[in-house]
Design a protein around this motif. Sequence first.
Motif, PDB file in Angstrom:
ATOM      1  N   ASN A 110       0.767  -1.228   0.061  1.00 44.46           N
ATOM      2  CA  ASN A 110       0.122   0.056   0.045  1.00 44.46           C
ATOM      3  C   ASN A 110       0.796   1.389   0.031  1.00 44.46           C
ATOM      4  OD1 ASN A 110      -2.993  -0.175   0.118  1.00 44.46           O
ATOM      5  ND2 ASN A 110      -2.600  -1.582   1.602  1.00 44.46           N
ATOM      6  N   ARG A 111       2.190   1.257   0.601  1.00 43.36           N
ATOM      7  CA  ARG A 111       2.729   2.552   1.041  1.00 43.36           C
ATOM      8  C   ARG A 111       3.301   2.963  -0.334  1.00 43.36           C
ATOM      9  NH1 ARG A 111       5.492  -1.390   4.390  1.00 43.36           N
ATOM     10  NH2 ARG A 111       7.184  -2.390   3.163  1.00 43.36           N
ATOM     11  N   GLU A 114       0.363   4.963  -1.786  1.00 39.78           N
ATOM     12  CA  GLU A 114      -0.247   6.131  -1.078  1.00 39.78           C
ATOM     13  C   GLU A 114       0.843   7.346  -1.173  1.00 39.78           C
ATOM     14  OE1 GLU A 114      -0.680   4.229   2.753  1.00 39.78           O
ATOM     15  OE2 GLU A 114      -2.285   3.440   2.352  1.00 39.78           O
ATOM     16  N   LYS A 117       0.432   8.994  -4.724  1.00 34.98           N
ATOM     17  CA  LYS A 117      -0.775   9.915  -4.763  1.00 34.98           C
ATOM     18  C   LYS A 117      -0.545  11.013  -3.623  1.00 34.98           C
ATOM     19  CE  LYS A 117      -4.710   7.598  -3.994  1.00 34.98           C
ATOM     20  NZ  LYS A 117      -5.697   6.702  -3.239  1.00 34.98           N
ATOM     21  N   HIS A 157      -6.385   1.514  -5.144  1.00 37.77           N
ATOM     22  CA  HIS A 157      -5.643   2.527  -5.362  1.00 37.77           C
ATOM     23  C   HIS A 157      -5.698   3.207  -7.004  1.00 37.77           C
ATOM     24  CE1 HIS A 157      -3.492   3.399  -1.911  1.00 37.77           C
ATOM     25  NE2 HIS A 157      -3.364   1.960  -1.522  1.00 37.77           N
TER      26      HIS A 157
END
Length: 386
Positions: A110-111, A114, A117, A157
């Motif tokens: 995820n990181r 993120e 983004k 995402h």
Amino acid sequence: MPGIFLDVSRLLSRLVSGKLPTGIDRVGLEYVRHYGGRGGTRAVMSERGFQVVLSVRDSERAFELLLNQDFTRSRDVRALVVRAILGAVKKERVGPGVLLHTSHSGLEFNRYFEAMKRRDVRAVFMLHDLIPLTHAEYCRPGVLETHRQRMRVALSHAAGIIANSQATLDSLVNQSRCEGWDVPRTTIARLAPGVTVSAPGERPIKEPYFVMLGTIEPRKNHWFVLHVWRRLVELHGKQAPTLVIIGRRGWECENAVDMLERCAPLRGKVVEEGHCSDARLHDFLHHAQALLFPSFVEGYGMPLVEALVTKVPVIASDLPVFREIAADVPEYLDPLDGPGWISSVLDYAKPASQKRQSQLARIQHFEAPTWSQHFKAVDDFIEALA
């Protein structure tokens, strides 16, 4: 068109390791060729979700190294990585833009997305297949959960998803219903051949031969074909055709490896090419009686397109994605129909095979997808998302 960022993590890693490009890598290289020539396109590298964005200058250098596929330049790649890491401290805002991620590698973190983004860069992912979820029995232990996490993260995402076929997109939609995932905007952009059609060299094997192309792994069905070949040798001895297997040994393929290494009847009738250059691959394919593609499941099937665009017949499993790409051009068989495969191989090995001549006539009407068509679909999709 927003700024383009290309994830090249897998491509650079394999280049440093001296590994030849796989089908997924060839797609990634086409993205480098298409977008890397545009001014301002930047390369992104990630490791376990920690990402660095290369400068425009270093991105251009990375693209050049990748397109040349020079395995002696690993020191240059490492220098790029070091400079990128040192420069990552600044964490400048690099967007607005779109991150194009064309491999499945690293999607589980995820990181990564993120962080992108926060830098005003949205992600668009290419989906090659959902085989680890739909056919986990053909994959390494642990890959099912990893791929499920990859899909979960990617879908959460993604500004958009590019599917390589309608069959892959259908698989995503069906799996998402089961998992309770939301599917973002999607498009289909079929893949063009990964090799350039050129004038062939000399015939590499004098007698009739057939080719299998792809990593040796369970879903590709090599073990079955090796048993077919053993039977052919038992029936016809030295008059049996030759089988050429082009591709490295993969995972959980011990049964196939046992046949290759210890089955005496196959010696001299099965040729293994584990490290085959593009030029040698093209020569093998061009002069073959047919490409054999007996897979149990595929997300796309690049070798099928590469064979047909080279005007080489294909004997393949009757899979929906193959019919989507090639309609009724190939010879289709059940992947477990031993007598059917034996009969077809013997027929196509004949100099005056009517079945082979019939397929050669059908091939003349085959229209392969082109990279121009692919990137027109992708560019239009990116514009629509913007």
